[in-house]
Motif scaffolding. Structure first.
Motif, mmCIF file in Angstrom:
data_model
loop_
_atom_site.group_PDB
_atom_site.id
_atom_site.type_symbol
_atom_site.label_atom_id
_atom_site.label_comp_id
_atom_site.label_asym_id
_atom_site.label_seq_id
_atom_site.Cartn_x
_atom_site.Cartn_y
_atom_site.Cartn_z
ATOM 1 N N SER B 153 0.838 -1.213 0.000
ATOM 2 C CA SER B 153 0.000 0.000 0.000
ATOM 3 C C SER B 153 0.869 1.257 0.000
ATOM 4 N N ILE B 154 2.168 1.107 0.224
ATOM 5 C CA ILE B 154 3.081 2.255 0.257
ATOM 6 C C ILE B 154 4.005 2.287 -0.965
ATOM 7 N N ASP B 174 5.394 7.225 -2.994
ATOM 8 C CA ASP B 174 5.067 8.645 -3.087
ATOM 9 C C ASP B 174 4.604 9.229 -1.749
ATOM 10 N N ILE B 175 3.915 8.433 -0.960
ATOM 11 C CA ILE B 175 3.329 9.008 0.248
ATOM 12 C C ILE B 175 4.261 8.929 1.448
ATOM 13 N N GLY B 176 5.403 8.214 1.316
ATOM 14 C CA GLY B 176 6.335 8.157 2.439
ATOM 15 C C GLY B 176 7.133 6.863 2.447
ATOM 16 N N THR B 177 7.684 6.545 3.604
ATOM 17 C CA THR B 177 8.509 5.347 3.723
ATOM 18 C C THR B 177 7.983 4.473 4.849
ATOM 19 N N ALA B 178 8.361 3.196 4.801
ATOM 20 C CA ALA B 178 7.926 2.264 5.837
ATOM 21 C C ALA B 178 9.040 1.279 6.142
ATOM 22 N N ASN B 179 9.228 1.005 7.416
ATOM 23 C CA ASN B 179 10.188 -0.008 7.877
ATOM 24 C C ASN B 179 9.471 -0.893 8.874
#
Lengths: 266, 266, 266
Positions: B153-154, B174-179
């Motif tokens: 979704s990211i 585009d909307i950000g980062t995820a870890n």
């Protein structure tokens, strides 16, 4: 610096689900007293006001007031990645242009960081004066959601009429008319199943069903909903958020210039 | 003549659901040792290898090696007609051009025969050499599926990084980062909930999330998944099939020539 | 004046769900003996006959025979607004052009009135003579629904063949053929799980699966279904409505002039 730790992270997930279809972009305002939002819906008809008081957070640090502009759809995408039992922490640096959502699983075996860019959003904060209402109805939130859904299958507007005996929801459409009456009922086993009418004056107001139905997306937040009605004021549809605050939706009544279209004759 | 009787017929239903979206047509190879399949996905990027050993069948008769070309979508349509508790028997005559799936209800009151035309499919069997991997992660399959879904979704790619302490899944969009970090955790009540890291060397590799998500369609087959990683080799995502064999998915890492597009900077 | 009070209101909801996709507009006929409907489907191929006997209603007042033309889709929209435990009352004035559906919640705290305009519908009532059938099959309704659904994924028609031993459902399509055999089975724990064959003569008839599948929308009304077959007559697919009556669907067999298209060779 901002650091807000919410043990019951699912509350924040539900808050976003409640408002993301109504509002696209909005500023979240953070101060020593709490985390709040006030925004018009995208067609500038309804107003949403959210308050989560600082006492409701396990840890609440907000060094100075900040306003963080967020795209609610993107924020919702990130919060959907939190488990229902996760602890959610919202973090931001002063003057930074990002916000971080941290999700911790109950066992601490899974830690997620989601970082989102903030937006600049122009908005004016409306002062909403405290008001006396002619009638206040408290009822099970699931029942209100069901009524809005049912009436939406028949018509476009709902007339909400309050008398001492109860509250009537009416609509009219191409296929016919519908009237649903709920009796005042305070002697139920579970208090959240009560329908309680507080009436100073009888009132009968017409609203667009589309908005009312949209407000009921907040149903998972609370087992009851409070509807405050006065003929000269926007209706307030309020969902309490356990121990922490509320979501309130405001919607102006329809002017009944055109009886045939806007109001069932009941 | 071929006659393979599988008491736990739901296994075969799950196998088809796991691979039918990835592979359109494939040869099922049947020999004295087992029932197997090896196929590239339709865009020739990922490889699927299925093995169901003969010992896992209640009755296993395969007079001579045969290779049966099937359209997996049609095969899936037929297997969906089997009840979850049905016994499934696969039958084919030597040199015939059809295969029959027989479904028997547990009470034997309902017997179904579904006959499907076989296809001629050109395919070369790739030899997959045994290899040493720099890191092997065993984790709950539902958790891996959830992570792939959430990251999708990211962003479009996932970086999987293994250290002694745990495994990190990262993306950027585009909307950000995820870890998302999973800690090594072997002291859980149920062994299938453990996350176990076997690390010879730390490794950090980038993969297309679309394929990883597709592999997780095999989640119903096993409560755990094993991910074997080496910088020079395709990743192997393996789901064991109880007592009988496995499904393995192979996918080459993305070359990180273009840092911005292919890899989150974490 | 007409006033019919049905304590188990969910029955009427299920009746509408069973027929609304098949029939658009129909006359409900009300007399001293009961509430009934007879209508052709919109393509004039299948016939539906509904009977709810007056004894099944808690209160049944029908001063003179009337026929009320209703759009079933609109009627269904209104009945969907009734709770599953609601009591439903159907009301109409003699010579009026509306019908009112009243829903009372079990606690009487919620009362709804839905008023719908009636329509003028030309219809002729077909006399359906009692007939002897060559074979009658009684089986679990959920099993019949499952078989129709499964076969629909393979072909367009179903051949139903009855012998003393059981009943066979067969189809053929582009991807292959399917045969499902149910054995006669009367020694089950629960009588509604029995498959009972009453055979005077073996029979084998072909029907359009699309209609058969449509009939199975009545499955929630009864745990069993009765299928009556004769080579010269339309099949009757009957669902009993507890203590009150039935829904019967009639469908003419397909003439098997074109063996390849209309009939599997089984």
């Amino acid at each position: 610096m901002l650091e807000l730790r919410l043990v019951q992270g699912s509350l924040l997930k539900k808050v976003l689900e409640a408002i993301k279809d109504l509002v696209n972009d909005a500023n979240f305002d953070c101060s020593a007293t709490g985390f709040s939002l006030q925004a018009m819906d995208s067609s500038h008809v309804a107003l949403v006001a959210l308050l989560l008081r600082s006492e409701g957070f396990e840890h609440y640090r907000c060094d100075r007031n900040i306003s963080m502009g967020m795209n609610l759809n993107n924020m919702s995408k990130m919060l959907k990645c939190a488990g229902n039992d996760d602890i959610i922490t919202i973090k931001a640096d002063d003057g930074g242009d990002t916000v971080t959502f941290m999700f911790e699983s109950p066992t601490q075996d899974k830690i997620s960081d989601f970082e989102m860019k903030l937006m600049d959003i122009d908005s004016e904060h409306l002062g909403i004066p405290e008001a006396e209402y002619q009638s206040i109805v408290r009822m099970p939130s699931a029942e209100f959601a069901r009524i809005c859904k049912d009436l939406s299958s028949i018509g476009d507007t709902v007339v909400i009429s309050v008398t001492k005996e109860g509250v009537k929801f009416s609509t009219r459409g191409d296929i016919g008319t519908a009237n649903i009456v709920l009796r005042q009922n305070t002697s139920v086993d579970k208090p959240e199943e009560a329908t309680i009418i507080e009436m100073n004056e009888p009132v009968s107001l017409t609203f667009a069903l589309r908005y009312m139905s949209s407000f009921t997306k907040a149903t998972p937040l609370s087992s009851t909903v409070t509807i405050s009605l006065s003929s000269e004021l926007p209706v307030v549809v309020e969902y309490k958020i356990a121990e922490m605050g509320h979501i309130r939706f405001y919607l102006a009544p329809k002017i009944e210039e055109d009886e045939d279209e806007s109001k069932p004759q009941v």
